[in-house]
Structures are given as C-alpha cells and as structure tokens.
Write a protein that holds these residues in place. Structure first.
Motif, PDB file in Angstrom:
ATOM      1  N   ARG A  42      -7.785  14.826 -13.407  1.00  0.00           N
ATOM      2  CA  ARG A  42      -6.347  14.569 -13.578  1.00  0.00           C
ATOM      3  C   ARG A  42      -5.565  14.919 -12.315  1.00  0.00           C
ATOM      4  N   ALA A  43      -6.013  15.937 -11.620  1.00  0.00           N
ATOM      5  CA  ALA A  43      -5.343  16.301 -10.369  1.00  0.00           C
ATOM      6  C   ALA A  43      -5.438  15.154  -9.365  1.00  0.00           C
ATOM      7  N   TRP A  44      -6.648  14.611  -9.205  1.00  0.00           N
ATOM      8  CA  TRP A  44      -6.828  13.486  -8.293  1.00  0.00           C
ATOM      9  C   TRP A  44      -6.057  12.258  -8.763  1.00  0.00           C
ATOM     10  N   ALA A  45      -6.116  11.976 -10.057  1.00  0.00           N
ATOM     11  CA  ALA A  45      -5.412  10.794 -10.581  1.00  0.00           C
ATOM     12  C   ALA A  45      -3.906  10.932 -10.415  1.00  0.00           C
ATOM     13  N   GLY A  46      -3.392  12.134 -10.623  1.00  0.00           N
ATOM     14  CA  GLY A  46      -1.952  12.361 -10.487  1.00  0.00           C
ATOM     15  C   GLY A  46      -1.460  12.287  -9.062  1.00  0.00           C
ATOM     16  N   ILE A  47      -2.360  12.383  -8.110  1.00  0.00           N
ATOM     17  CA  ILE A  47      -1.980  12.254  -6.705  1.00  0.00           C
ATOM     18  C   ILE A  47      -2.255  10.839  -6.200  1.00  0.00           C
ATOM     19  N   LEU A  48      -3.355  10.244  -6.637  1.00  0.00           N
ATOM     20  CA  LEU A  48      -3.717   8.915  -6.144  1.00  0.00           C
ATOM     21  C   LEU A  48      -2.848   7.798  -6.725  1.00  0.00           C
ATOM     22  N   ALA A  49      -2.421   7.933  -7.976  1.00  0.00           N
ATOM     23  CA  ALA A  49      -1.603   6.878  -8.592  1.00  0.00           C
ATOM     24  C   ALA A  49      -0.272   6.690  -7.854  1.00  0.00           C
ATOM     25  N   PRO A  50       0.505   7.754  -7.605  1.00  0.00           N
ATOM     26  CA  PRO A  50       1.728   7.535  -6.827  1.00  0.00           C
ATOM     27  C   PRO A  50       1.450   7.117  -5.385  1.00  0.00           C
ATOM     28  N   SER A  51       0.307   7.535  -4.841  1.00  0.00           N
ATOM     29  CA  SER A  51      -0.039   7.115  -3.477  1.00  0.00           C
ATOM     30  C   SER A  51      -0.250   5.606  -3.414  1.00  0.00           C
ATOM     31  N   LEU A  52      -0.943   5.060  -4.398  1.00  0.00           N
ATOM     32  CA  LEU A  52      -1.142   3.610  -4.442  1.00  0.00           C
ATOM     33  C   LEU A  52       0.188   2.882  -4.611  1.00  0.00           C
ATOM     34  N   LEU A  53       1.052   3.415  -5.445  1.00  0.00           N
ATOM     35  CA  LEU A  53       2.365   2.815  -5.645  1.00  0.00           C
ATOM     36  C   LEU A  53       3.172   2.835  -4.341  1.00  0.00           C
ATOM     37  N   LEU A  54       3.187   3.963  -3.664  1.00  0.00           N
ATOM     38  CA  LEU A  54       3.931   4.054  -2.408  1.00  0.00           C
ATOM     39  C   LEU A  54       3.317   3.183  -1.318  1.00  0.00           C
ATOM     40  N   GLY A  55       1.999   3.046  -1.324  1.00  0.00           N
ATOM     41  CA  GLY A  55       1.364   2.132  -0.376  1.00  0.00           C
ATOM     42  C   GLY A  55       1.795   0.695  -0.615  1.00  0.00           C
ATOM     43  N   GLY A  56       1.911   0.309  -1.878  1.00  0.00           N
ATOM     44  CA  GLY A  56       2.398  -1.028  -2.203  1.00  0.00           C
ATOM     45  C   GLY A  56       3.846  -1.231  -1.803  1.00  0.00           C
ATOM     46  N   VAL A  57       4.668  -0.210  -2.009  1.00  0.00           N
ATOM     47  CA  VAL A  57       6.076  -0.290  -1.598  1.00  0.00           C
ATOM     48  C   VAL A  57       6.176  -0.437  -0.079  1.00  0.00           C
ATOM     49  N   TYR A  58       5.338   0.295   0.621  1.00  0.00           N
ATOM     50  CA  TYR A  58       5.339   0.186   2.089  1.00  0.00           C
ATOM     51  C   TYR A  58       4.959  -1.225   2.534  1.00  0.00           C
ATOM     52  N   LEU A  59       3.891  -1.766   1.967  1.00  0.00           N
ATOM     53  CA  LEU A  59       3.466  -3.110   2.355  1.00  0.00           C
ATOM     54  C   LEU A  59       4.500  -4.167   1.968  1.00  0.00           C
TER      55      LEU A  59
END
Length: 88
Positions: A66-83
């Motif tokens: 859950r720790a990894w998922a809670g960090i990776l999910a917003p990271s993927l979202l922010l990566g999409g926003v950046y692109l």
C-alpha cells in the motif's frame, strides 16, 4: 514489521518520494497559468511538501504494498499531467 518491509518502505519513502516530488514540480511548472519562473518556484515548494508527505505515508500505510501504491498512483497521474501540459 519485518526487515524486508522496513527496507521496502524506506525505499518507497526515499526513491518514491523523490520521484513524486520531481513529477509534481514538472507538472506544475508546465500547467500553472502564470509566468514560467513563478510556476517553477511554486512547483519546487510543493514538491518538498509532497516528498515529506510521501515519507510519512510510506511508514503509516498498512503494508509495504500500500505504501508503494499510494506513492506510485499519484506519480503516474502527475506524469500524465506533465505530458499533457507540454507544448506540441
């Protein structure tokens, strides 16, 4: 907690927090509707908050997964926003 769980959470806090902060700074720099230099400064300030929040989350989550998922999910979202915010 087992030593493997502590190691995984530590890596999630350090590496995942850094990645989350970097992606947040990049996404805010290209999407905020203001002068680019001000957007970059705001993005960097927000990235410090997210990096420390990710470290807190990594050790307060119920499991290392859950720790990894809670960090990776917003990271993927922010990566999409950046692109999405990059000029064509």
């Amino acid at each position: 907690m087992t030593p493997l769980s502590i190691t995984s959470r530590t890596l999630a806090a350090a590496l995942g927090g850094y990645g989350l902060g970097a992606l947040a700074a990049m996404a805010l720099a290209v999407t905020l509707p203001m002068a680019r230099d001000q957007a970059v400064i705001i993005g960097i300030m927000v990235s410090f908050l997210l990096c420390s929040g990710a470290a807190i989350w990594a050790f307060s989550a119920r499991s290392a997964w859950r720790a990894w998922a809670g960090i990776l999910a917003p990271s993927l979202l922010l990566g999409g926003v950046y692109l999405w915010g990059l000029p064509a």
